[in-house]
Write a protein that holds these residues in place. Structure first.
Motif, mmCIF file in Angstrom:
data_model
loop_
_atom_site.group_PDB
_atom_site.id
_atom_site.type_symbol
_atom_site.label_atom_id
_atom_site.label_comp_id
_atom_site.label_asym_id
_atom_site.label_seq_id
_atom_site.Cartn_x
_atom_site.Cartn_y
_atom_site.Cartn_z
ATOM 1 N N ARG A 167 36.528 50.276 25.635
ATOM 2 C CA ARG A 167 36.373 49.898 27.040
ATOM 3 C C ARG A 167 37.734 49.883 27.759
ATOM 4 N N PHE A 168 38.765 49.452 27.018
ATOM 5 C CA PHE A 168 40.117 49.436 27.611
ATOM 6 C C PHE A 168 40.554 50.843 27.996
ATOM 7 N N ILE A 169 40.258 51.781 27.078
ATOM 8 C CA ILE A 169 40.644 53.173 27.360
ATOM 9 C C ILE A 169 39.764 53.744 28.465
ATOM 10 N N ARG A 170 38.466 53.404 28.463
ATOM 11 C CA ARG A 170 37.555 53.941 29.474
ATOM 12 C C ARG A 170 37.917 53.477 30.870
ATOM 13 N N SER A 171 38.433 52.259 30.961
ATOM 14 C CA SER A 171 38.718 51.710 32.288
ATOM 15 C C SER A 171 39.813 52.477 33.011
ATOM 16 N N LYS A 172 40.681 53.182 32.283
ATOM 17 C CA LYS A 172 41.770 53.983 32.829
ATOM 18 C C LYS A 172 42.782 53.144 33.620
ATOM 19 N N VAL A 173 42.292 52.297 34.524
ATOM 20 C CA VAL A 173 43.214 51.507 35.330
ATOM 21 C C VAL A 173 43.981 50.536 34.450
ATOM 22 N N LEU A 174 43.261 49.816 33.591
ATOM 23 C CA LEU A 174 43.947 48.897 32.685
ATOM 24 C C LEU A 174 44.901 49.648 31.776
ATOM 25 N N LEU A 175 44.447 50.798 31.284
ATOM 26 C CA LEU A 175 45.306 51.609 30.424
ATOM 27 C C LEU A 175 46.542 52.090 31.184
ATOM 28 N N LEU A 176 46.331 52.550 32.426
ATOM 29 C CA LEU A 176 47.452 53.078 33.225
ATOM 30 C C LEU A 176 48.464 51.986 33.545
ATOM 31 N N TRP B 187 23.332 37.131 30.003
ATOM 32 C CA TRP B 187 24.688 36.743 29.538
ATOM 33 C C TRP B 187 25.152 35.538 30.344
ATOM 34 N N THR B 188 25.851 34.664 29.639
ATOM 35 C CA THR B 188 26.423 33.518 30.343
ATOM 36 C C THR B 188 27.750 33.929 30.995
ATOM 37 N N GLN B 189 28.194 33.079 31.935
ATOM 38 C CA GLN B 189 29.481 33.367 32.591
ATOM 39 C C GLN B 189 30.612 33.396 31.559
ATOM 40 N N ARG B 190 30.577 32.506 30.608
ATOM 41 C CA ARG B 190 31.635 32.468 29.604
ATOM 42 C C ARG B 190 31.658 33.726 28.770
ATOM 43 N N ARG B 191 30.425 34.205 28.394
ATOM 44 C CA ARG B 191 30.381 35.420 27.586
ATOM 45 C C ARG B 191 30.888 36.617 28.377
ATOM 46 N N ILE B 192 30.596 36.639 29.669
ATOM 47 C CA ILE B 192 31.065 37.750 30.516
ATOM 48 C C ILE B 192 32.606 37.722 30.601
ATOM 49 N N ARG B 193 33.168 36.529 30.804
ATOM 50 C CA ARG B 193 34.632 36.433 30.888
ATOM 51 C C ARG B 193 35.286 36.874 29.583
ATOM 52 N N ASN B 194 34.718 36.430 28.458
ATOM 53 C CA ASN B 194 35.288 36.828 27.161
ATOM 54 C C ASN B 194 35.189 38.333 26.962
ATOM 55 N N TRP B 195 34.080 38.892 27.449
ATOM 56 C CA TRP B 195 33.880 40.343 27.346
ATOM 57 C C TRP B 195 35.009 41.089 28.065
ATOM 58 N N VAL B 196 35.387 40.616 29.240
ATOM 59 C CA VAL B 196 36.473 41.260 29.996
ATOM 60 C C VAL B 196 37.833 40.941 29.373
ATOM 61 N N LEU B 197 37.990 39.691 28.921
ATOM 62 C CA LEU B 197 39.282 39.307 28.351
ATOM 63 C C LEU B 197 39.593 40.077 27.072
ATOM 64 N N GLU B 198 38.539 40.533 26.371
ATOM 65 C CA GLU B 198 38.779 41.357 25.182
ATOM 66 C C GLU B 198 39.529 42.640 25.561
ATOM 67 N N GLU B 199 39.186 43.212 26.711
ATOM 68 C CA GLU B 199 39.880 44.421 27.157
ATOM 69 C C GLU B 199 41.345 44.104 27.468
ATOM 70 N N PHE B 200 41.556 42.972 28.168
ATOM 71 C CA PHE B 200 42.933 42.578 28.451
ATOM 72 C C PHE B 200 43.687 42.258 27.161
ATOM 73 N N GLY B 201 42.946 41.754 26.170
ATOM 74 C CA GLY B 201 43.603 41.442 24.895
ATOM 75 C C GLY B 201 44.208 42.676 24.259
ATOM 76 N N VAL B 202 43.528 43.811 24.431
ATOM 77 C CA VAL B 202 44.086 45.068 23.898
ATOM 78 C C VAL B 202 45.422 45.367 24.571
ATOM 79 N N GLY B 203 45.436 45.235 25.913
ATOM 80 C CA GLY B 203 46.694 45.460 26.626
ATOM 81 C C GLY B 203 47.766 44.460 26.226
ATOM 82 N N ALA B 204 47.358 43.188 26.006
ATOM 83 C CA ALA B 204 48.331 42.167 25.618
ATOM 84 C C ALA B 204 48.921 42.469 24.248
ATOM 85 N N VAL B 205 48.054 42.942 23.328
ATOM 86 C CA VAL B 205 48.555 43.297 21.999
ATOM 87 C C VAL B 205 49.564 44.440 22.091
ATOM 88 N N LEU B 206 49.258 45.441 22.916
ATOM 89 C CA LEU B 206 50.202 46.554 23.089
ATOM 90 C C LEU B 206 51.536 46.061 23.661
#
Length: 931
Positions: A6-15, A690-709
């Motif tokens: 998802r991180f790669i698909r988003s392109k914007v986060l990757l860029l 989906w709960t709001q918390r699950r949705i936030r975690n779902w998005v934060l996982e993508e940011f986590g990839v960027g944070a790890v990089l």
């Protein structure tokens, strides 16, 4: 799909993450190169000839005055030996100011060519040994003269002019008249044969200036006219340990080698040495000795003839006693004293009317001048004259009466004193010189050479301001006798002392003053001050001579070991740069302080121009004193290396922090704006249960990839650079990215939006121009508009901060020469780092502006279908960006001012201007790029 996909698909986060990582790599690389260049520059220029300066009493303040040989003494020879015996001492070289020596130049003369040709009787034995350089009789040129066969009346006007580099002063002007003509050879009969003599032409009266000047006389080559005495010249003398000084200077100190062979203290009786040289005439002296100088205890004394002449004159005058000592000297070659002697020659008639202006001849003291001795007599040549005296060869090199014995004195010999003034932004401290008494110069001797009184009214005495005090002396000393062993070049010594890391040697390395402002504080062209005739003024040249400590005792009347050492320059054994040697140098300085002495660490110091205001420099005929203005002189800034390294390293780290943290903030703004577009996805997921918390975690996982990089990149960069500052900046960037991620996730709370817009609302803006349409669109999309405006404002603030830091580099570096060199070494990397920050910030703002690009293209297509022309469509884009810029402008300017005030207060105004310019420049760039 997993988070990575998802991180790669988003392109914007990757860029945005890719841009941020690239910015980190580039910035850290540039900053590391900048830091390496800074360290290299400081290390190469921060350790001079010695590491510790030892004095009895060290001056207060971080600026060290260059005149460390000031005559105050205070260090004993026992303490010197203790310093030499310390385990950390490599070289301990003492130095002291001995005295000031005043002497007259030999009586100047004007030579008018009156060459009579070869005559065996007059040439004597000059041609007996042509191997000595004498010209063969058949090669002597024909007779020639600048004078006429019949005597003519001439008026000679002699004058001397001195200059301090700012203004000139005529010291005297004296006139004499008489008739001169071409001499002739006269053969006279005498018992046993005939003789040849030189006779003046009929009616010649000659020219005679007032006593103590002599008259005029003819010889084989010239008509010589004795001129008025030139003003007295005063020189300083310093004492060193020749062996230690050579160890300190290296090969540049080889000129002191003859001084190491000087006789011991009990073998320096002036009478015994003078009688030895007198005996050379009795036993005979070879031509090779005449040219090179006789051998005296292993030293060829090239200047033995002036020594013998001074000895004979001092003996006739009763100046020498049984206790008089010979003082071995290495004298300075040349002088920076600006003294010019002029003679104006006019042919006149009996009534005194000028018939012909023959011309004016001049001569200055220059590189041929030697204190205590002279290479050549002080001769001025009549216009059109040619010197034929070299026809006699080497026998013409000996010239008696070059100098009269010098007068040794300790009057006005100490170093100048200063008071501190205001401190400038770069740490420089203004100073004010403390004026002393007035010293009278330009006096004539009381009696002439033949003992007749001298009329003192023929010259007006001249007063010079002294900025020095008298030295202490021992018992009244017997008149010493100068004994010149060799010469030294002060320019070569100054070069050996270094440039940026130049440390004062003590008296024989020149430290000039340069006038930069007049008495009213106005800038003037830089003018170097020349030393005064009395050598008591503010400006001084290199010491006229160097002697040893036995010479100091003889000159100042000390019989026992007194505390006469002014300073000891100590070099530590520790190798390497100033930083590597610092622990050992500090240990050595502490051991010296335990002896009760002041030890100033000068390793890591650098020269710095001190601004000095000079009051009471001159006075008019009414006695009113006037200031000179402000001069600059190179002093020594202690701990310059540490201060420069600390300040510029801090600037480097701050530039890195601004560049990367600014990029991180812009990345966060872009991310927040992008995530708002994904609220529809959040709504779909919410509908799926989906709960709001699950949705936030779902998005934060993508940011986590960027944070790890980012974390991996930061770790690698920190390890490669091995810098704590780099690690801290990378951590700050990671925290900003994570903070932006959590803020963005909060924006995914889904809300249903029902279009209940009324058809007739007075608050609606009628669309009648590109400006109103742009305003309507931005008002409709307030969040994205605000996010973009914040991004542009952060961009402007970051640019302002970067520019302020660049402008502040010279001030932050300090005022020393090392500061300028270090600032120059980091200037290009700092500019590149700042440019990288500007480019990255601009790119990220443009990326943020493209998030609504599809929607913009749709309504622009609708407007085009409604008949709007391309100019109006461009105006829509321009007005949109201009309105965003208007909102961003206060944030950019105020942010830049705030950063400037925090990091570089002296450049805060420029930071605000740079922030303003950055925001204004963003408007056309965004209009052109985001289409």
């Amino acid at each position: 799909m997993n988070a990575v996909q998802r991180f790669i698909r988003s392109k914007v986060l990757l860029l945005t993450a890719a841009i941020l990582i690239a910015a980190m790599c580039l910035s850290v690389l540039v900053q590391s190169q900048s830091q390496a260049a800074l360290n290299r520059t400081v290390d190469e220029n921060s350790r001079g000839l010695y590491d510790v300066l030892v004095q009895a009493k060290a001056p207060a303040g971080a600026l060290l005055q260059p005149e460390i040989a000031n005559g105050t003494g205070g260090i004993s020879f026992e303490q010197l030996e203790s310093i030499k015996k310390l385990s950390g001492t490599s070289v301990a070289a003492p130095i002291s100011l001995v005295s000031r020596v005043t002497q007259n130049l030999e009586a100047p003369r004007l030579d008018a060519m009156d060459y009579l040709g070869y005559n065996a009787g007059l040439a004597g034995t000059a041609t007996a040994d042509q191997a000595a350089g004498a010209t063969a009789p058949d090669k002597w040129p024909a007779a020639e003269s600048v004078l006429s066969d019949e005597s003519k009346k001439y008026r000679l006007t002699a004058s001397a002019v001195s200059s301090d580099g700012v203004s000139e002063q005529t010291l005297f002007k004296s006139t004499a008249e008489g008739t001169l003509g071409k001499a002739k050879l006269v053969e006279e009969q005498a018992a046993g044969g005939s003789s040849i003599r030189i006779a003046a032409p009929e009616g010649e009266t000659g020219i005679k200036f007032p006593a103590p000047a002599g008259g005029s006389e003819h010889n084989l080559f010239n008509l010589s006219v004795s001129l008025p005495l030139a003003p007295e010249v005063t020189e300083s003398v310093v004492a060193v340990d020749p062996a230690a000084e050579r160890a300190l200077l290296g090969s540049a100190g080889d000129f002191l080698a003859p001084l190491e062979k000087a006789p011991p203290a009990d073998a320096r009786n002036a009478g015994a040495i003078g009688r030895y040289f007198e005996g050379l005439f009795t036993t005979g002296i070879g031509l090779d000795q005449l040219e090179e100088g006789p051998d005296f205890l292993g030293v060829k004394l090239k200047y033995w003839a002036p020594l013998m002449t001074q000895y004979q004159q001092a003996k006739r005058n009763g100046q020498l006693t049984a206790d008089s000592q010979a003082i071995p000297l290495i004298v300075r070659s040349g002088t920076s004293l600006d003294l010019k002697y002029n003679v104006k020659i006019e042919e006149i008639d009996e009534s005194g009317k000028v018939v012909k202006d023959v011309g004016t001849v001049s001569r200055s003291l220059d590189k041929d001048y030697l204190p205590f001795v002279s290479k050549d007599p002080f001769v001025l040549s009549w216009p059109g004259s040619t010197d034929h005296s070299s026809l006699l060869g080497a026998t013409g090199n000996f010239n008696q009466g070059l100098y009269t014995p010098a007068t040794w004195s300790t009057d006005f010999a100490a170093a100048p004193k200063y008071t501190d003034g205001e401190e400038a932004a770069n740490g420089a401290v203004d100073k004010t010189a403390v004026p002393g008494e007035w010293v009278t110069i330009n006096r004539l001797p009381e009696k002439s050479a033949n003992g007749t009184p001298v009329d003192q009214t023929q010259r007006e005495p001249v007063d010079e301001r002294s900025y020095r005090e008298n030295l202490a002396t021992g018992e009244k000393t017997a008149a010493p006798l100068a004994m010149v062993y060799g010469t030294f070049d002060p320019a070569a010594v100054a070069e050996a002392a270094g440039d940026v890391n130049k440390l004062p040697l003590g008296g024989y390395d020149p430290t000039p003053f340069t006038l930069v402002k007049d008495a009213e504080g106005k800038d003037v062209p830089a003018t170097e001050l020349e030393p005064s005739l009395s050598a008591t003024g503010l400006a001084s040249q290199s010491a006229g001579a160097i002697t040893d400590y036995y010479g100091l005792a003889a000159a100042r009347g000390y019989t026992d070991n007194a505390d006469v050492i002014d300073a000891v320059r100590v070099r530590a054994k520790a190798p390497g740069s100033w930083k590597e040697a610092q622990p050992e140098v500090e240990k050595l300085a502490a051991e010296i302080r335990d002896m009760g002495l002041e030890a100033t660490i000068v390793a890591g110091s650098a020269r710095e121009d001190a601004s000095i205001f000079v009051p009471g420099y001159s006075k008019d005929d009414a006695g009113k004193e006037s200031a000179l203005g402000t001069v600059q002189q190179s002093w020594v800034r202690q701990n310059a290396a540490e201060a420069v390294t600390g300040s510029l390293s801090g600037t480097n780290v701050t530039l890195l922090f601004l560049t990367l943290c600014g990029a991180a903030l812009l990345t966060g703004a872009s991310t927040v704006s992008y995530i708002r577009k994904r609220r529809s996805e959040a709504g779909t997921l919410r509908a799926m249960g989906w709960t709001q918390r699950r949705i936030r975690n779902w998005v934060l996982e993508e940011f986590g990839v960027g944070a790890v990089l980012l974390a991996v990149a930061g770790l690698v960069l920190s390890l490669v650079s091995w810098s704590l500052a780099t690690a801290l900046v990378c951590v700050a960037v990671l925290l900003l990215y994570i903070g932006a991620a959590f803020f963005a996730a909060q924006q995914l709370r889904h809300r249903d939006v029902i279009d209940q817009e009324p058809q007739h609302d007075e608050r609606l803006i009628p669309v009648d121009s590109p400006l109103t349409f742009a305003n309507r669109q931005l008002g409709t999309n307030k969040f994205n508009t605000l996010a973009l405006a914040v991004a542009v404002g952060v961009f402007g603030a970051a640019v302002g901060g970067l520019i302020a830091l660049l402008i502040d580099i010279p001030r932050a570096a300090g005022a020393s020469a090392l500061s300028g060199l270090a600032a120059a070494s980091v200037a290009l990397p700092s500019i590149l780092l700042a440019l990288a920050g500007v480019v990255v910030g601009l790119v990220l703002t443009l990326v943020t502006g493209r998030f609504e690009l599809n929607a913009k293209r749709q309504y622009l297509s609708i407007l085009e279908a409604m008949g709007w022309n391309p100019d109006m469509l461009r105006q829509v884009r321009l007005f949109e960006n201009a309105l965003v810029g208007t909102v961003a402008l206060p944030l950019g300017v105020l942010g830049a001012l705030g950063i400037g005030l925090l990091l570089a207060p002296y450049a805060a105004l420029w930071a605000g201007v740079a922030g303003l310019v950055a925001v204004l420049c963003w408007i056309p760039i965004a209009t052109k790029v985001v289409q």
